[in-house]
Design an enzyme around this catalytic site. Sequence first.
Site, PDB file in Angstrom:
ATOM      1  N   LYS A  25     -11.667  -3.381  -1.546  1.00 47.73           N
ATOM      2  CA  LYS A  25     -10.271  -3.566  -1.962  1.00 47.73           C
ATOM      3  C   LYS A  25      -9.344  -2.570  -1.258  1.00 47.73           C
ATOM      4  O   LYS A  25      -8.323  -2.955  -0.706  1.00 47.73           O
ATOM      5  CB  LYS A  25     -10.153  -3.363  -3.482  1.00 47.73           C
ATOM      6  CG  LYS A  25      -8.742  -3.133  -3.962  1.00 47.73           C
ATOM      7  CD  LYS A  25      -8.657  -2.939  -5.456  1.00 47.73           C
ATOM      8  CE  LYS A  25      -8.422  -1.542  -5.950  1.00 47.73           C
ATOM      9  NZ  LYS A  25      -7.191  -0.850  -5.659  1.00 47.73           N
ATOM     10  N   ASN A  26      -9.722  -1.288  -1.286  1.00 51.01           N
ATOM     11  CA  ASN A  26      -8.786  -0.289  -0.772  1.00 51.01           C
ATOM     12  C   ASN A  26      -8.681  -0.297   0.753  1.00 51.01           C
ATOM     13  O   ASN A  26      -7.733   0.242   1.309  1.00 51.01           O
ATOM     14  CB  ASN A  26      -9.127   1.102  -1.318  1.00 51.01           C
ATOM     15  CG  ASN A  26      -8.789   1.201  -2.806  1.00 51.01           C
ATOM     16  OD1 ASN A  26      -8.067   0.349  -3.342  1.00 51.01           O
ATOM     17  ND2 ASN A  26      -9.323   2.205  -3.477  1.00 51.01           N
ATOM     18  N   CYS A 119      -1.874   1.160 -10.981  1.00 53.55           N
ATOM     19  CA  CYS A 119      -2.472   1.752 -12.174  1.00 53.55           C
ATOM     20  C   CYS A 119      -1.728   3.025 -12.571  1.00 53.55           C
ATOM     21  O   CYS A 119      -1.364   3.839 -11.725  1.00 53.55           O
ATOM     22  CB  CYS A 119      -3.931   2.094 -11.903  1.00 53.55           C
ATOM     23  SG  CYS A 119      -4.982   0.646 -11.852  1.00 53.55           S
ATOM     24  N   ARG A 124       2.068   9.930  -9.503  1.00 55.28           N
ATOM     25  CA  ARG A 124       1.466   9.606  -8.199  1.00 55.28           C
ATOM     26  C   ARG A 124       2.572   9.632  -7.145  1.00 55.28           C
ATOM     27  O   ARG A 124       3.046   8.595  -6.691  1.00 55.28           O
ATOM     28  CB  ARG A 124       0.787   8.225  -8.252  1.00 55.28           C
ATOM     29  CG  ARG A 124      -0.415   8.222  -9.179  1.00 55.28           C
ATOM     30  CD  ARG A 124      -1.014   6.852  -9.320  1.00 55.28           C
ATOM     31  NE  ARG A 124      -1.833   6.460  -8.190  1.00 55.28           N
ATOM     32  CZ  ARG A 124      -2.452   5.288  -8.106  1.00 55.28           C
ATOM     33  NH1 ARG A 124      -2.338   4.407  -9.062  1.00 55.28           N
ATOM     34  NH2 ARG A 124      -3.185   4.987  -7.041  1.00 55.28           N
ATOM     35  N   ASP A 127       5.373  11.955  -1.665  1.00 56.73           N
ATOM     36  CA  ASP A 127       6.101  12.914  -0.830  1.00 56.73           C
ATOM     37  C   ASP A 127       5.428  13.167   0.511  1.00 56.73           C
ATOM     38  O   ASP A 127       6.105  13.405   1.519  1.00 56.73           O
ATOM     39  CB  ASP A 127       6.275  14.243  -1.595  1.00 56.73           C
ATOM     40  CG  ASP A 127       4.945  14.801  -2.085  1.00 56.73           C
ATOM     41  OD1 ASP A 127       4.258  14.105  -2.861  1.00 56.73           O
ATOM     42  OD2 ASP A 127       4.562  15.907  -1.669  1.00 56.73           O
ATOM     43  N   ASP A 307     -12.477   7.111  -8.428  1.00 56.77           N
ATOM     44  CA  ASP A 307     -12.491   5.721  -8.902  1.00 56.77           C
ATOM     45  C   ASP A 307     -13.776   5.377  -9.659  1.00 56.77           C
ATOM     46  O   ASP A 307     -13.842   4.350 -10.322  1.00 56.77           O
ATOM     47  CB  ASP A 307     -12.314   4.750  -7.722  1.00 56.77           C
ATOM     48  CG  ASP A 307     -10.954   4.910  -7.071  1.00 56.77           C
ATOM     49  OD1 ASP A 307     -10.051   5.459  -7.719  1.00 56.77           O
ATOM     50  OD2 ASP A 307     -10.797   4.499  -5.906  1.00 56.77           O
ATOM     51  N   ARG A 399      -7.578  -7.386 -10.681  1.00 59.19           N
ATOM     52  CA  ARG A 399      -6.932  -6.824  -9.489  1.00 59.19           C
ATOM     53  C   ARG A 399      -7.968  -6.379  -8.471  1.00 59.19           C
ATOM     54  O   ARG A 399      -7.686  -6.386  -7.270  1.00 59.19           O
ATOM     55  CB  ARG A 399      -6.103  -5.591  -9.874  1.00 59.19           C
ATOM     56  CG  ARG A 399      -4.724  -5.895 -10.400  1.00 59.19           C
ATOM     57  CD  ARG A 399      -3.907  -4.624 -10.460  1.00 59.19           C
ATOM     58  NE  ARG A 399      -4.170  -3.814  -9.286  1.00 59.19           N
ATOM     59  CZ  ARG A 399      -4.311  -2.497  -9.284  1.00 59.19           C
ATOM     60  NH1 ARG A 399      -4.201  -1.809 -10.385  1.00 59.19           N
ATOM     61  NH2 ARG A 399      -4.550  -1.840  -8.156  1.00 59.19           N
TER      62      ARG A 399
HETATM   63  N1  EPU Z   1      -0.506  12.833  -3.766  1.00 52.41           N
HETATM   64  C1  EPU Z   1       0.624  13.616  -3.675  1.00 52.41           C
HETATM   65  N2  EPU Z   1       1.571  13.270  -2.755  1.00 52.41           N
HETATM   66  C2  EPU Z   1       1.459  12.193  -1.940  1.00 52.41           C
HETATM   67  C3  EPU Z   1       0.310  11.397  -2.048  1.00 52.41           C
HETATM   68  C4  EPU Z   1      -0.661  11.752  -2.970  1.00 52.41           C
HETATM   69  O1  EPU Z   1       0.783  14.596  -4.399  1.00 52.41           O
HETATM   70  O2  EPU Z   1       2.360  11.943  -1.139  1.00 52.41           O
HETATM   71  C5  EPU Z   1      -1.553  13.180  -4.740  1.00 52.41           C
HETATM   72  C6  EPU Z   1      -1.768  12.098  -5.774  1.00 52.41           C
HETATM   73  O3  EPU Z   1      -0.861  12.224  -6.852  1.00 52.41           O
HETATM   74  C7  EPU Z   1      -3.197  12.305  -6.181  1.00 52.41           C
HETATM   75  C8  EPU Z   1      -3.859  12.775  -4.868  1.00 52.41           C
HETATM   76  O4  EPU Z   1      -2.793  13.240  -4.059  1.00 52.41           O
HETATM   77  O5  EPU Z   1      -3.267  13.322  -7.121  1.00 52.41           O
HETATM   78  C9  EPU Z   1      -4.647  11.726  -4.111  1.00 52.41           C
HETATM   79  O6  EPU Z   1      -3.866  10.577  -3.949  1.00 52.41           O
HETATM   80  P1  EPU Z   1      -4.050   9.553  -2.742  1.00 52.41           P
HETATM   81  O7  EPU Z   1      -2.782   9.484  -1.986  1.00 52.41           O
HETATM   82  O8  EPU Z   1      -5.290   9.890  -1.992  1.00 52.41           O
HETATM   83  O9  EPU Z   1      -4.234   8.207  -3.546  1.00 52.41           O
HETATM   84  P2  EPU Z   1      -3.718   6.781  -3.126  1.00 52.41           P
HETATM   85  O10 EPU Z   1      -3.768   6.640  -1.664  1.00 52.41           O
HETATM   86  O11 EPU Z   1      -2.445   6.490  -3.814  1.00 52.41           O
HETATM   87  C10 EPU Z   1      -6.066   5.661  -3.076  1.00 52.41           C
HETATM   88  C11 EPU Z   1      -6.715   4.510  -3.785  1.00 52.41           C
HETATM   89  C12 EPU Z   1      -6.984   4.879  -5.223  1.00 52.41           C
HETATM   90  C13 EPU Z   1      -7.846   6.133  -5.262  1.00 52.41           C
HETATM   91  C14 EPU Z   1      -7.195   7.269  -4.461  1.00 52.41           C
HETATM   92  C15 EPU Z   1      -8.035   8.517  -4.367  1.00 52.41           C
HETATM   93  C16 EPU Z   1      -5.750   2.647  -2.606  1.00 52.41           C
HETATM   94  C17 EPU Z   1      -4.864   1.465  -2.636  1.00 52.41           C
HETATM   95  N3  EPU Z   1      -5.835   3.354  -3.719  1.00 52.41           N
HETATM   96  O12 EPU Z   1      -4.838   5.884  -3.763  1.00 52.41           O
HETATM   97  O13 EPU Z   1      -7.695   3.795  -5.780  1.00 52.41           O
HETATM   98  O14 EPU Z   1      -8.023   6.550  -6.589  1.00 52.41           O
HETATM   99  O15 EPU Z   1      -6.913   6.809  -3.119  1.00 52.41           O
HETATM  100  O16 EPU Z   1      -9.266   8.237  -3.777  1.00 52.41           O
HETATM  101  O17 EPU Z   1      -6.406   2.903  -1.617  1.00 52.41           O
HETATM  102  C18 EPU Z   1      -8.488   2.388  -7.466  1.00 52.41           C
HETATM  103  O18 EPU Z   1      -9.046   1.740  -6.570  1.00 52.41           O
HETATM  104  O19 EPU Z   1      -8.715   2.208  -8.694  1.00 52.41           O
HETATM  105  C19 EPU Z   1      -7.531   3.414  -7.084  1.00 52.41           C
HETATM  106  C20 EPU Z   1      -6.655   3.937  -7.935  1.00 52.41           C
END
Ligand code: EPU
Length: 435
Positions: A25-26, A119, A124, A127, A307, A399
């Site tokens: 998915k991701n 979710c 989240r 920045d 996850d 989803r």
């Molecule tokens: N973060 C920041 N600033 C940013 C981006 C992230 O502070 O600009 C923080 C987030 O708040 C969090 C951490 O950094 O505490 C990691 O966030 P990340 O950006 O890695 O998460 P994401 O890219 O939004 C993806 C997956 C998530 C998974 C996370 C961590 C996708 C679409 N989603 O999210 O998947 O939990 O990486 O591995 O790829 C799921 O599949 O259930 C899911 C939530």
Amino acid sequence: MENAEKLYIRGGHPLRGKVEISGAKNSAVALIPATILANSATVLDNLPAIRDVVMYKELLEELGCNVFLKGDQMTIHPENISPVPMPNGKIKSLRASYYLMGALLSRFGEAVIGLPGGCNLGPRPIDQHIKGFEALGARVENKYGAVYIKAEELVGAKIYLDVVSVGATINIMLAAVRAKGQTIIENAAKEPEIVDVATLLNAMGAQIKGAGTDMIKITGVSELHGCTHSIIPDRIEAGTYMIAAAATHGDVLVDNVIPKHLEPVTAKLKEMGVQVEEEDDALYISGGQQYKSVDLKTLPYPGFPTDLQQPFTTLLTKANGTSIVTDNIYQSRFKHVDELRRMGANIKVEGRSAVIDGRFPLHGTKVKASDLRAGAALVIAGLMTDGVTEISGVEHIDRGYEKLEEKLKALGAKTWRASTESHKYPSHHHPYERE
Ligand code: EPU
């Protein structure tokens, strides 16, 4: 968004047999927007049949792409795409829609994207994505719940991520592939999904090196072309079935996986006393009768994935002794704990940690999935009880898990869906009594 459908599980049946894992998915939700960078069609194979993929297809269609989805294959024709502003609407119900920021910025020098939903796991922020776009020369404004991005020209830059972020790493890669000169992303995330996106972009003509390490180097190219790409297996879906197999004391061959991607999960299961055997592209899980308690901390890849924290917490209600689970990635990814407590678990949440006392067996009752992986945690809980569990909030599960009930049934689980209506007016028997 909540629908009236409920998922029912009659627990107490060990899972046995083989389960085929779908595409990730991701990865899918990053690869689909990446294809708009090409000037000709791209074919994506091994796509999971999940709601997030269908929603992304609709977003690309709103932008003017012609998209054909047949089975697990999607063909995207981006020739007629334009940077339609998307401040509201569907864009907000899919978190990964933020990848359209990087992709549209790269292709058109502009993008207007409503701030993403997805979710609810606590704050989240994005920045780091924005910091990356600005470093490449874009102006970014946040107005009325949408992000407005514009650049006369994108020029490669050195970007150090303050937080290891999957989304920011991929979004900056997307924005940088057609920028002038070289971009270096330092402290990049190393998740396999990032490598998958880089593999697709390189097949489209990009020049990306170092994906999968914490330093990614991108040399901008002027044009990208279509290609064919097969998506990597979903390590989180695979991990969910591994945990479910252990939780039901079953024997399951989890097939079509890359075992290396699951090393942190395999290691924790083994530490508990679960047998895990590795084959080339499969993992064989054989549950024991008694499990040891373990402590677990989620970390960016190759650490234990956040996850799978929620499903693993459910499994730990079975362990002898007290386990401590700490989520270092999200502040409040413990909404499943309240539901597990309703089922009889004894779990305390203190800050970012859950303390699980393994002596309390779970009982079937009505519970609610608040997010995708909370849903997976409750499904596993349902499989562990000796009664019937009713799970609402099924739309979250849809989803991200392809054919969940079909796959579980093939492994011997007793599970079915019913709408609230049929629940109210059962023809012969109440859904609670069905097999
Ligand atoms: N973060 C920041 N600033 C940013 C981006 C992230 O502070 O600009 C923080 C987030 O708040 C969090 C951490 O950094 O505490 C990691 O966030 P990340 O950006 O890695 O998460 P994401 O890219 O939004 C993806 C997956 C998530 C998974 C996370 C961590 C996708 C679409 N989603 O999210 O998947 O939990 O990486 O591995 O790829 C799921 O599949 O259930 C899911 C939530």
